[in-house]
Scaffold this active site. Structure first.
Site, PDB file in Angstrom:
ATOM      1  N   PRO A 146       0.835  -1.217   0.000  1.00 39.86           N
ATOM      2  CG  PRO A 146      -0.708  -1.533   1.701  1.00 39.86           C
ATOM      3  CD  PRO A 146       0.579  -2.062   1.144  1.00 39.86           C
ATOM      4  CD  GLU A 147       2.874   2.833  -4.280  1.00 41.44           C
ATOM      5  OE1 GLU A 147       3.056   3.967  -4.735  1.00 41.44           O
ATOM      6  OE2 GLU A 147       3.032   1.795  -4.950  1.00 41.44           O
TER       7      GLU A 147
END
Ligand SMILES: [Zn+2]
Length: 277
Positions: free
Chosen positions: A2-3
């Protein structure tokens, strides 16, 4: 992994689902998730506390409690929050469990085992080692084009890997770094310190654009208690990235096949023609 936009979404949905809830009891099942507190201490510090605010710094989720403590969580590769009725069987890889006052259990499930939890005093939250070293938030006033250029000037590494360094630029991962470089027509192998101020200015705008675009799309993602924020990852406006994951497919601008190269042990996707300088 996840960013920033994905972590932001999880944070917002945790607020919707758990804000004001009391943690009746907490269980640390996989000790290595929280190497800073043994299971007993973990349970003691979190039990009987109310969730007052869920926010984010970089890719860290911050859960403020009414006890003056904050639970810092990093999802890393595969960590996710799952909220299930107490009578339901626990999900696979449930490494920490928080029984709430609504007869639900908030699980932290993590198939790849890289997630991290740490309990700190809220007053000194941002002095925690994990947060103190982070670059300014990409939408903050401190993150200016001049700041970005200054950081890049100090790095002899290639620009793609430099963008992944959370102490220089905060929130980008493999996808958004590739997309921002494509939008700014920058060659991913270019040494970071070779980028001109003018091009750093373009890159600065592109970083904000790719992150803002995904955050805007994520606004319409429904809340899934059984997989909080989890279904959003990897989507964008057209259901497709511009370059990320598109090896050999035609460039959306010039139709040249997209290239994939290894950089720092990870894949970088780019267009040789559009990103030639
Ligand atoms: Zn192209």
């Amino acid at each position: 992994m996840p960013e920033l936009p994905e972590v932001d979404l999880v944070t917002r949905h945790l607020n919707k689902l758990a804000l004001g809830r009391r943690i009746m009891s907490a269980r640390l099942i996989r000790p290595r998730l929280s190497p800073f507190a043994a299971a007993e201490e973990f349970a003691g510090l979190l039990s009987e506390s109310k969730i007052e605010h869920v926010h984010r710094r970089g890719k860290h989720i911050l859960i403020d409690l009414n006890t003056g403590r904050t639970l810092i969580t990093h999802l890393r590769m595969s960590g996710r929050f799952v909220m299930l009725p107490a009578e339901m069987p626990e999900p696979k890889f449930s490494h920490a469990q928080f029984t709430l006052d609504n007869d639900h259990v908030l699980h932290f499930a993590d198939q790849r085992h890289f997630g991290m939890m740490k309990i700190v005093e809220t007053d000194s939250l941002f002095e925690a080692k994990e947060l103190a070293c982070l670059a300014p938030e990409p939408f903050s006033d401190e993150f200016t084009a001049a700041y970005l250029h200054e950081q890049l000037k100090r790095s002899k590494r290639n620009i793609k890997e430099t963008l992944l360094d959370q102490t220089k630029v905060c929130g980008l991962g493999n996808i958004y770094a590739a997309e921002a470089l494509f939008l700014s027509r920058i060659r991913p192998r270019l040494a970071a310190n070779k980028l001109s101020a003018k091009r750093a200015d373009v890159l600065h705008g592109a970083i904000r654009d790719v992150l803002a675009e995904s955050i805007a799309i994520s606004e319409s993602v429904p809340v899934f208690p059984e997989n909080i924020g989890g279904n959003f990852y990897g989507e964008n406006a057209d259901g497709e990235w511009r370059v990320y994951g598109r090896e050999d497919e035609p460039c959306v601008v010039c139709e040249e096949p997209i290239k994939r190269i290894p950089q720092g042990g990870r894949s970088t996707f780019f267009c040789r023609k559009c990103q030639s300088r």
